[in-house]
Structure formats: structure tokens, C-alpha cells
Scaffold this motif. Structure first.
Motif, PDB file in Angstrom:
ATOM      1  N   MET A  19      22.950 -25.017  32.185  1.00 16.42           N
ATOM      2  CA  MET A  19      23.422 -26.397  32.147  1.00 16.42           C
ATOM      3  C   MET A  19      22.653 -27.208  33.176  1.00 16.42           C
ATOM      4  O   MET A  19      22.321 -26.707  34.248  1.00 16.42           O
ATOM      5  CB  MET A  19      24.908 -26.467  32.469  1.00 16.42           C
ATOM      6  N   THR A  20      22.404 -28.447  32.843  1.00 19.16           N
ATOM      7  CA  THR A  20      21.754 -29.310  33.828  1.00 19.16           C
ATOM      8  C   THR A  20      22.830 -29.890  34.728  1.00 19.16           C
ATOM      9  O   THR A  20      24.006 -29.936  34.354  1.00 19.16           O
ATOM     10  CB  THR A  20      21.003 -30.464  33.151  1.00 19.16           C
ATOM     11  N   ALA A  21      22.397 -30.324  35.898  1.00 23.50           N
ATOM     12  CA  ALA A  21      23.348 -30.913  36.846  1.00 23.50           C
ATOM     13  C   ALA A  21      24.049 -32.103  36.206  1.00 23.50           C
ATOM     14  O   ALA A  21      25.224 -32.351  36.433  1.00 23.50           O
ATOM     15  CB  ALA A  21      22.626 -31.338  38.116  1.00 23.50           C
ATOM     16  N   ARG A  22      23.299 -32.798  35.347  1.00 20.29           N
ATOM     17  CA  ARG A  22      23.884 -33.965  34.677  1.00 20.29           C
ATOM     18  C   ARG A  22      25.011 -33.540  33.722  1.00 20.29           C
ATOM     19  O   ARG A  22      26.047 -34.179  33.648  1.00 20.29           O
ATOM     20  CB  ARG A  22      22.795 -34.710  33.916  1.00 20.29           C
ATOM     21  N   GLU A  23      24.755 -32.447  33.012  1.00 17.57           N
ATOM     22  CA  GLU A  23      25.777 -31.952  32.089  1.00 17.57           C
ATOM     23  C   GLU A  23      27.015 -31.477  32.846  1.00 17.57           C
ATOM     24  O   GLU A  23      28.151 -31.745  32.434  1.00 17.57           O
ATOM     25  CB  GLU A  23      25.213 -30.815  31.221  1.00 17.57           C
ATOM     26  N   VAL A  24      26.782 -30.765  33.967  1.00 13.57           N
ATOM     27  CA  VAL A  24      27.916 -30.293  34.772  1.00 13.57           C
ATOM     28  C   VAL A  24      28.684 -31.492  35.322  1.00 13.57           C
ATOM     29  O   VAL A  24      29.918 -31.491  35.383  1.00 13.57           O
ATOM     30  CB  VAL A  24      27.440 -29.382  35.927  1.00 13.57           C
ATOM     31  N   SER A  25      27.938 -32.520  35.689  1.00 13.97           N
ATOM     32  CA  SER A  25      28.578 -33.738  36.178  1.00 13.97           C
ATOM     33  C   SER A  25      29.491 -34.324  35.103  1.00 13.97           C
ATOM     34  O   SER A  25      30.625 -34.722  35.374  1.00 13.97           O
ATOM     35  CB  SER A  25      27.498 -34.740  36.581  1.00 13.97           C
ATOM     36  N   GLY A  26      28.990 -34.329  33.864  1.00 15.58           N
ATOM     37  CA  GLY A  26      29.797 -34.822  32.752  1.00 15.58           C
ATOM     38  C   GLY A  26      31.053 -33.984  32.544  1.00 15.58           C
ATOM     39  O   GLY A  26      32.130 -34.511  32.268  1.00 15.58           O
ATOM     40  N   ARG A 161       2.824 -48.497  19.010  1.00 16.84           N
ATOM     41  CA  ARG A 161       3.393 -49.835  18.827  1.00 16.84           C
ATOM     42  C   ARG A 161       4.218 -50.275  20.032  1.00 16.84           C
ATOM     43  O   ARG A 161       4.829 -51.335  20.009  1.00 16.84           O
ATOM     44  CB  ARG A 161       4.272 -49.841  17.571  1.00 16.84           C
ATOM     45  N   ASN A 162       4.242 -49.415  21.069  1.00 19.07           N
ATOM     46  CA  ASN A 162       5.021 -49.715  22.272  1.00 19.07           C
ATOM     47  C   ASN A 162       6.504 -49.941  21.970  1.00 19.07           C
ATOM     48  O   ASN A 162       7.166 -50.777  22.550  1.00 19.07           O
ATOM     49  CB  ASN A 162       4.433 -50.927  23.011  1.00 19.07           C
ATOM     50  N   ILE A 163       6.992 -49.160  21.010  1.00 24.46           N
ATOM     51  CA  ILE A 163       8.410 -49.216  20.677  1.00 24.46           C
ATOM     52  C   ILE A 163       9.162 -48.166  21.498  1.00 24.46           C
ATOM     53  O   ILE A 163      10.299 -48.373  21.885  1.00 24.46           O
ATOM     54  CB  ILE A 163       8.595 -49.004  19.152  1.00 24.46           C
ATOM     55  N   VAL A 164       8.486 -47.052  21.775  1.00 28.20           N
ATOM     56  CA  VAL A 164       9.062 -46.053  22.677  1.00 28.20           C
ATOM     57  C   VAL A 164       8.058 -45.729  23.783  1.00 28.20           C
ATOM     58  O   VAL A 164       6.863 -45.979  23.629  1.00 28.20           O
ATOM     59  CB  VAL A 164       9.415 -44.724  21.951  1.00 28.20           C
ATOM     60  N   VAL A 165       8.571 -45.209  24.895  1.00 29.35           N
ATOM     61  CA  VAL A 165       7.715 -44.658  25.944  1.00 29.35           C
ATOM     62  C   VAL A 165       8.261 -43.284  26.313  1.00 29.35           C
ATOM     63  O   VAL A 165       9.406 -42.979  26.011  1.00 29.35           O
ATOM     64  CB  VAL A 165       7.671 -45.549  27.209  1.00 29.35           C
ATOM     65  N   VAL A 166       7.402 -42.482  26.960  1.00 29.60           N
ATOM     66  CA  VAL A 166       7.853 -41.153  27.365  1.00 29.60           C
ATOM     67  C   VAL A 166       8.343 -41.235  28.806  1.00 29.60           C
ATOM     68  O   VAL A 166       7.670 -41.792  29.668  1.00 29.60           O
ATOM     69  CB  VAL A 166       6.705 -40.131  27.284  1.00 29.60           C
ATOM     70  N   LYS A 167       9.528 -40.748  29.043  1.00 29.66           N
ATOM     71  CA  LYS A 167      10.063 -40.751  30.395  1.00 29.66           C
ATOM     72  C   LYS A 167      10.144 -39.317  30.905  1.00 29.66           C
ATOM     73  O   LYS A 167      10.533 -38.413  30.175  1.00 29.66           O
ATOM     74  CB  LYS A 167      11.450 -41.382  30.401  1.00 29.66           C
ATOM     75  N   GLU A 168       9.731 -39.168  32.169  1.00 31.24           N
ATOM     76  CA  GLU A 168       9.783 -37.840  32.761  1.00 31.24           C
ATOM     77  C   GLU A 168      11.079 -37.755  33.569  1.00 31.24           C
ATOM     78  O   GLU A 168      11.382 -38.605  34.376  1.00 31.24           O
ATOM     79  CB  GLU A 168       8.578 -37.681  33.685  1.00 31.24           C
ATOM     80  N   GLU A 169      11.837 -36.713  33.328  1.00 33.38           N
ATOM     81  CA  GLU A 169      13.127 -36.584  33.994  1.00 33.38           C
ATOM     82  C   GLU A 169      13.161 -35.261  34.735  1.00 33.38           C
ATOM     83  O   GLU A 169      12.927 -34.214  34.153  1.00 33.38           O
ATOM     84  CB  GLU A 169      14.218 -36.630  32.931  1.00 33.38           C
ATOM     85  N   LYS A 170      13.426 -35.341  36.054  1.00 36.52           N
ATOM     86  CA  LYS A 170      13.537 -34.094  36.811  1.00 36.52           C
ATOM     87  C   LYS A 170      14.991 -33.646  36.746  1.00 36.52           C
ATOM     88  O   LYS A 170      15.892 -34.411  37.024  1.00 36.52           O
ATOM     89  CB  LYS A 170      13.116 -34.308  38.255  1.00 36.52           C
ATOM     90  N   GLU A 171      15.193 -32.422  36.378  1.00 37.97           N
ATOM     91  CA  GLU A 171      16.553 -31.922  36.215  1.00 37.97           C
ATOM     92  C   GLU A 171      16.755 -30.678  37.055  1.00 37.97           C
ATOM     93  O   GLU A 171      15.835 -29.890  37.264  1.00 37.97           O
ATOM     94  CB  GLU A 171      16.772 -31.525  34.746  1.00 37.97           C
ATOM     95  N   LYS A 172      17.983 -30.498  37.525  1.00 42.17           N
ATOM     96  CA  LYS A 172      18.351 -29.234  38.160  1.00 42.17           C
ATOM     97  C   LYS A 172      19.060 -28.423  37.083  1.00 42.17           C
ATOM     98  O   LYS A 172      20.022 -28.908  36.471  1.00 42.17           O
ATOM     99  CB  LYS A 172      19.334 -29.469  39.306  1.00 42.17           C
ATOM    100  N   VAL A 173      18.573 -27.221  36.848  1.00 38.18           N
ATOM    101  CA  VAL A 173      19.226 -26.362  35.862  1.00 38.18           C
ATOM    102  C   VAL A 173      20.028 -25.295  36.613  1.00 38.18           C
ATOM    103  O   VAL A 173      19.502 -24.611  37.487  1.00 38.18           O
ATOM    104  CB  VAL A 173      18.182 -25.710  34.940  1.00 38.18           C
ATOM    105  N   ILE A 174      21.290 -25.202  36.270  1.00 36.70           N
ATOM    106  CA  ILE A 174      22.197 -24.306  36.994  1.00 36.70           C
ATOM    107  C   ILE A 174      22.662 -23.182  36.065  1.00 36.70           C
ATOM    108  O   ILE A 174      23.079 -23.443  34.928  1.00 36.70           O
ATOM    109  CB  ILE A 174      23.422 -25.080  37.507  1.00 36.70           C
ATOM    110  N   VAL A 175      22.547 -21.950  36.537  1.00 32.29           N
ATOM    111  CA  VAL A 175      22.985 -20.789  35.749  1.00 32.29           C
ATOM    112  C   VAL A 175      23.876 -19.909  36.617  1.00 32.29           C
ATOM    113  O   VAL A 175      23.614 -19.742  37.815  1.00 32.29           O
ATOM    114  CB  VAL A 175      21.783 -19.940  35.279  1.00 32.29           C
ATOM    115  N   ILE A 176      24.898 -19.356  36.040  1.00 37.87           N
ATOM    116  CA  ILE A 176      25.794 -18.479  36.775  1.00 37.87           C
ATOM    117  C   ILE A 176      25.124 -17.106  36.938  1.00 37.87           C
ATOM    118  O   ILE A 176      24.323 -16.686  36.094  1.00 37.87           O
ATOM    119  CB  ILE A 176      27.153 -18.374  36.043  1.00 37.87           C
ATOM    120  N   THR A 177      25.398 -16.418  38.018  1.00 39.98           N
ATOM    121  CA  THR A 177      24.879 -15.043  38.208  1.00 39.98           C
ATOM    122  C   THR A 177      25.988 -14.058  37.820  1.00 39.98           C
ATOM    123  O   THR A 177      27.153 -14.464  37.681  1.00 39.98           O
ATOM    124  CB  THR A 177      24.499 -14.801  39.681  1.00 39.98           C
TER     125      THR A 177
END
Ligand SMILES: N[C@@H](Cc1ccccc1)C(=O)O
Length: 495
Positions: A19-26, A161-177
Motif C-alpha cells: 500500500m502507498t502511504a497515500r492509500e494508508v492515509s485514505g 495536443r497538450n491535453i495531458v501531461v505526465v506527472k512524476e509522483e514519489k510514493e512511500k510503499v509500505i508492506v507488513i513483515t
């Protein structure tokens, strides 16, 4: 093992899948920063792992968002065409020119319309137009659905057509041990913790028996770098304060100045290599100063040519006022001293400046084209080299620097002259921090000064090198500066 409430919440939320930190936040309602913080604490305890991942994502531009709502221009025009077709001039009455011009090309390319010439006008006849892949992509992105299946060709078009752009997103991925999973298995009880003890709780005694959140002063937190004074500015202020405490007054003056003040008043011959010693920057426009003080000019000329009445032979050449009038970026702040000596001729006097100077040097570890000089001079009836060395000892001791060395050197305007060296704390080498001396009579005579003047120019950046131990002057200022070094400099001056 003791876990904070946030750690418990995060541990409960994560499972076998990443899960990403964003998902865990959600899932937990905690802020992303709080999730990340808790995840790292869990990682320290071996209950989870955290890793960085860079994700690429398409996002809509402003234009893209408009099209997602209203449809692509070619769709808008196509759907507005009656079956028998519509003339371009009619369309131009109904739609803005930009919509039409964009739509024309794509209607043709997508085969959504036929173009016919009728009565000198172009008529657009609609052809069947199913939903195109780029329209599909547009709605996937705007609705925030998974972007996995997006079609490459469609994305190329949308990007172009400059309708979309690519965004780079840094994510923390968290996994249980496995250890984390085991703990979870046993059951985690999340109980309300009291974060803050209030006067009311103390008064009523309701604090008793309540669980309080513990402080962890060593917990990693997000670094905040507030605005603060640049280390160089900080040092400059400290130097100024120190010199004022030592009884000096500050000089001020132009960065662009005539060679008269930068060179000629310092008894630097106009035809001597010493003249280019500073490798100066000349001005193109204006090229010359308008006026120089008449009397001083004629006395400087005399001393340069024949030594005036100093007993010196001078340089024995023809001194040219035109050269003295040339404008340069000052290569040293001794130009300020030259200006002030013309005003403050009676002892005792003590002056200083901390100001930028410019030299056409080659940039390297110890040289910049622009740096700060700590200029100073003392005028009195009887001064010696001891006074000069004593002044440096006193000045540098106020910065906690006690190891100084002096070395004889040559300047056209001082005799004797001394170089000053200080010890670099890291390399242990003695590095030059300044140059100094007693002004020669050839320099003082044009002013009519008969007493002694000791003077110096010290490099502010070199002083800092010794104080902070950095080895490359470029770390400090300029485009290659070491931003982490600058950020981590303490705000309080440390002795
Ligand atoms: N102008 C010299 C320093 C200096 C000033 C005054 C007297 C002697 C030396 C320099 O730039 O290095």
C-alpha cells in the motif's frame, strides 16, 4: 513492544498487499506525513518495510479538463453537423475560431467528416464517428480510474495536443513483515490516548487513570527549513560588529570606480604588470569617469613621474590622466581607503568596510570572480608592524582563531607588507586570509599625510572557511553552492 496509536492504526491498515502511504492515509484518516512517520517507526521495530517508489501518472492540463467536460473540439463540431452538412462560414458563426481550426484537422484525420466544395464554400458532411481511444483515455483520466490499460497511440496524441501531461509522483510503499503480521494476528487494541494535559484535567482530577501519548524526542520528523540569513551575511554582520567594537567606523563607496582610486592613488604605475595584478573588469559604457579632483591628480602625476618631494625617484614615465579616468569594477576595496584618505587626513583615524570586490580570476576551490573583502586602516602619529599584527590577533581572536602566521610580501603601495595566514581546521594547512602593510610615503604624500597608516584587506570567505571547515569556496555562494550546508548552518553564531 510499545506502539503509538498511529503505529497501531497503520499496522492494522496494511496487509499482504503493498500500500502507498497515500492509500494508508485514505484508509486510516491519518495525514500522509503521520502515516509515513508511523511506518518508519514500525520499520525500525521490524514490523513493516518502507520503500520509495516513483510513479508516473497522466494528469489533465487546464485545456484537458475543459475538453473532458465539453468534449474534444472535433466531437463538438461533429455532433453539431446536420446530416446534409454545414458550411464553414455558418460554423464560424456558431463556434469560436480556435474550436473550428483544431477540429478541422482532427475531423479529417479521424475520418469523422467529408469536406465538399459547394458554391465557393467548404461544407462539412458528418460521417459515422464512434467513441475514439483518445476520448476513452480522456474520461479514464478525468474520472481518476486506473491508468493501466491506456492505449499508447491515444496517449501520444493527447500529449502532443497538450491535453495531458505526465506527472512524476514519489510514493512511500509500505508492506507488513511476518513479525508485523504475527503481532496483528494476536490483536491490536487501539485505545484513545490523551495528547495534551489541560489545566481543566488537572483541576478536576480527570487525568487519573488515562493513557497519555508519549513524547519521542528522537522520532524522525519532516525537516522544515525556514528562511534565514545567509551564512555570508551573518558573518558580515558579525565582522562589522566586531570592528565597530574595536573602534572602527564604516566606509562606503562605489563598486564601479575610476582607476585613479583603484590604482593610481595606490602608487601603482600605469605601465607596470602590477597594474593588471587585479585582472580587472573594465566598463564599456560609460568608459570614463567625468571628473577627478584637480589638485590630487597633479600631485599623483608628480609622484608617479618623479617622486614629487618624497625623495623617491617615482616610476620615471609619463603619467596619463586618461588611463586614471577609466572605469572598472573595483578589484579591491582599497579604492574606498583611497577615497577616505582624501577626507580624513588628521590622526587618529580608524576605518573599515566589508564589501564586494571583483576580479577576473579563474574560478576554482579558493577563487571566485566576486568575493567580499574586509578592508581597514588605522592612522596615527607612530604606528609599527606590531600594531598591524596586534590588530589581526585581536580581530581573529574574537572569532576564536588564535593561530596566525605572517609572511613578508610586496605591494606597490605598502612597505613593509605582510600576508596573513590562518589554519584550516580540516586540512591543517595554513591558508592565506589577507594582505596588509604600512602605506608608503609615495602613496600618502599626494594627500599631504605625514603620519603613519597601517592597512589591510582580508577575505571574508576565507575567514568562513576556517570557521566552518568547508574546503571549496563554491559551496558557499554561486550556482554550485551546497544547499544542505547552507540549510544546516546554525542560526545562532557559535564562538
Ligand atoms: N588591496 C590588497 C589588500 C591590502 C589593503 C591595504 C594594504 C595592503 C594590502 C588586496 O586586495 O589584497
Amino acid at each position: 513492544m510499545e506502539l503509538s496509536t498511529n503505529e497501531k492504526l497503520v499496522l492494522k491498515a496494511i496487509g499482504d498487499v503493498e500500500m502507498t502511504a497515500r492509500e494508508v492515509s485514505g484508509a486510516t484518516g491519518l495525514k500522509v506525513e503521520a502515516v509515513t512517520h508511523a511506518a518508519y517507526l514500525l520499520a525500525e521495530k521490524g514490523l513493516a518495510t518502507v520503500r520509495d517508489e516513483v510513479k508516473f501518472e497522466y494528469v489533465l492540463t487546464e485545456e484537458g479538463r475543459r475538453y473532458a467536460e465539453q468534449g474534444l473540439p472535433e466531437r463538438v463540431i461533429h455532433d453539431a453537423l446536420p446530416e446534409r452538412g454545414e458550411s464553414l462560414s455558418r460554423l464560424k458563426e456558431r463556434f469560436p475560431p480556435s474550436t473550428i481550426s483544431i477540429a478541422m484537422g482532427w475531423l479529417r484525420q479521424k475520418g469523422w467528416a467529408r469536406f465538399e466544395r459547394r458554391d465557393g464554400d467548404t461544407v462539412l458532411v458528418p460521417l459515422p464517428a464512434g467513441r475514439s481511444p483518445d476520448e476513452e483515455a480522456l474520461s479514464i483520466i478525468s474520472e481518476g480510474r486506473t491508468q493501466e490499460g491506456l492505449q499508447e497511440k491515444a496517449m501520444k496524441d493527447l500529449l502532443k495536443r497538450n491535453i495531458v501531461v505526465v506527472k512524476e509522483e514519489k510514493e512511500k510503499v509500505i508492506v507488513i513483515t511476518p513479525a508485523g503480521a504475527e503481532l496483528k494476528e494476536k490483536g491490536i487494541v487501539v485505545e484513545e490516548e490523551v495528547g495534551q494535559l489541560t489545566p481543566e484535567m488537572l483541576a478536576s482530577g480527570s487525568w487519573q487513570g488515562k493513557p497519555f501519548r508519549r513524547y519521542d524526542v528522537s522520532a524522525p520528523v519532516i525537516m522544515e527549513y525556514g528562511g534565514k540569513k545567509h551564512i555570508l551575511r551573518m558573518a558580515m554582520d558579525k565582522v562589522k560588529r566586531t570592528l565597530i567594537e574595536m573602534g572602527f567606523k564604516e566606509m562606503e563607496g562605489p563598486m564601479v570606480d575610476a582607476e585613479f582610486y583603484v590604482n593610481d592613488l595606490l602608487f601603482m604605475p600605469q605601465d607596470h604588470p602590477a597594474r593588471t595584478q587585479w585582472d580587472q573588469f573594465n566598463l564599456k559604457r560609460p568608459q570614463y569617469i567625468r571628473q577627478l579632483p584637480r589638485e590630487l591628480v597633479s600631485r599623483v602625476k608628480e609622484v608617479h613621474e618623479h617622486g614629487g618631494d618624497t625623495g623617491s625617484l617615482g616610476w620615471n614615465y609619463r603619467w596619463d590622466e586618461k588611463i586614471a579616468k577609466r572605469l572598472v569594477l573595483r578589484g579591491h576595496t582599497t579604492s574606498l581607503t583611497a577615497r577616505y584618505l582624501a577626507i580624513f587626513k588628521k590622526p587618529p583615524q580608524k576605518f573599515f568596510s566589508v564589501a564586494p570586490v571583483f576580479r577576473n580570476d579563474t574560478i576554482d576551490m579558493t577563487h571566485l570572480l566576486e568575493f567580499y573583502q574586509i578592508e581597514g586602516w588605522v592612522m596615527d602619529d607612530r604606528l609599527s608592524m606590531r600594531d598591524l599584527m596586534g590588530t589581526f590577533k585581536e580581530f581573529y581572536s574574537r572569532f576564536g582563531i588564535s593561530e596566525l602566521r605572517f609572511k613578508p610580501t610586496y605591494n606597490p603601495y605598502t612597505e613593509p607588507s605582510l600576508e596573513i595566514y590562518g589554519k584550516h581546521p580540516r586540512s591543517g594547512r595554513m591558508i592565506e586570509v589577507g594582505n596588509s602593510g604600512m602605506f608608503r610615503k609615495e602613496m600618502l604624500a599626494p594627500y599631504g599625510i605625514e603620519c603613519d597608516v597601517i592597512a589591510w584587506g582580508l577575505a571574508l570567505e576565507r575567514l568562513l572557511m576556517i570557521l566552518y571547515g568547508y574546503e571549496d569556496i563554491r559551496d558557499l555562494h554561486g550556482p554550485l553552492c551546497d544547499i544542505n550546508f547552507l540549510r544546516s548552518v546554525p542560526v545562532i553564531w557559535q564562538q
